[in-house]
Design an enzyme around this catalytic site. Sequence first.
Site, mmCIF file in Angstrom:
data_model
loop_
_atom_site.group_PDB
_atom_site.id
_atom_site.type_symbol
_atom_site.label_atom_id
_atom_site.label_comp_id
_atom_site.label_asym_id
_atom_site.label_seq_id
_atom_site.Cartn_x
_atom_site.Cartn_y
_atom_site.Cartn_z
ATOM 1 N N VAL A 1 2.173 -2.176 8.094
ATOM 2 C CA VAL A 1 3.014 -1.067 7.330
ATOM 3 C C VAL A 1 2.327 -0.437 6.024
ATOM 4 O O VAL A 1 2.747 0.178 5.318
ATOM 5 C CB VAL A 1 4.484 -1.401 7.080
ATOM 6 C CG1 VAL A 1 4.494 -2.358 5.805
ATOM 7 C CG2 VAL A 1 5.485 -0.144 6.726
ATOM 8 N N TYR A 2 1.517 -1.481 5.267
ATOM 9 C CA TYR A 2 0.751 -1.022 4.044
ATOM 10 C C TYR A 2 -0.207 0.210 4.333
ATOM 11 O O TYR A 2 -0.927 0.079 5.108
ATOM 12 C CB TYR A 2 0.003 -2.337 3.794
ATOM 13 C CG TYR A 2 0.704 -3.749 3.378
ATOM 14 C CD1 TYR A 2 2.051 -3.462 3.179
ATOM 15 C CD2 TYR A 2 0.151 -4.816 2.806
ATOM 16 C CE1 TYR A 2 2.812 -4.569 2.737
ATOM 17 C CE2 TYR A 2 0.732 -5.952 2.709
ATOM 18 C CZ TYR A 2 2.317 -5.967 2.598
ATOM 19 O OH TYR A 2 2.879 -6.880 2.163
#
Length: 344
Positions: free
Chosen positions: A61-62
Amino acid sequence: MEYRRLGHSGLTVPALSFGAGTFGGQGPLFGAWGNTDAEEARRLIDICLEAGLNLFDTADVYSNGASEEVLGAAIKGRRDKVLISTKTTLPMGDGPNDAGSSRSRLIKATEDALRRLGTDYIDLMQLHAFDAATPVEEVLSTLDALVRAGKLRHVGVSNFSGWQLMKSLAAADRHGWPRYVAHQVYYSLVGRDYEWELMPLGLDQGVGALVWSPLGWGRLTGKIRRGQPLPAGSRLHETAEFGPPVEDEQLYAVVDVLDAIAQETGKSVPQIAINWLLQRPTVSSVIIGARNEQQLRDNLGAVGWKLTAEQVARLDAASERTAPYPYFPYRRQEAFARLNPPAV
């Protein structure tokens, strides 16, 4: 660099690890953290490896996968010299199976992470959050299959509550599946909630802590002082709403003690805050981040020395807060002594 076992596993990890949340730099949150590209990342990783730091943490998700891609490019040609930790479970799209820990999601997320990282195995895969909609047996049996396939070496979690982690560990023991050996948690001098339940659980069950945001979401950098506005370059201007809240007086009380100890030791405020964490039970590794070489080198200076017992006690006193029920009675030494009298 000091090295420690990751929980009750055979994996040895450095006391400091590097968080790649600044790599990629996409979106309102991660863009504010940093936008390190592959060339800059290679330089930061060079410095880490020179210092003996070889564990690098990221998540799908980064920056919507860009962090994993930049990290993969930066370690190309030296995969055997590094340990990779990544995470999955948080939403990566709008589809019904783009979030959570279902069998289909975990298999796809692992394959996607391997592709972005440019590797055929991940040293530590962590679930970024608990998925209450998927049975823990489905989650753990899938992770077991991925470990047996050689795609994952160890498994862990992040941001679980005590009952969620214990339920998962019990199921793993019941079926002979891999146990979670790591719990990536928020823990800092201005956020000690981890100590109330998760630390005793970690001690009892052999789950090592990987600490995220050891500087209290950027509040313990040494730049925030009582009666002064936020510095112009502080990421708190854009990201405070995303992070753990801290009352101003609590923060200033801790910073006052950090400042005093900094004068006594000649160490920086961040170095002192990180060194305090390194002396806490269950902590296997503290994840440091850096947008530039100067920040990284300063954070690396948190190892190789120790705060005195008296300095630790002052930091403990300034940062301690009353635990919520049902924990607060047992945090009081007198009550604990009454409930647990010494053996005759």
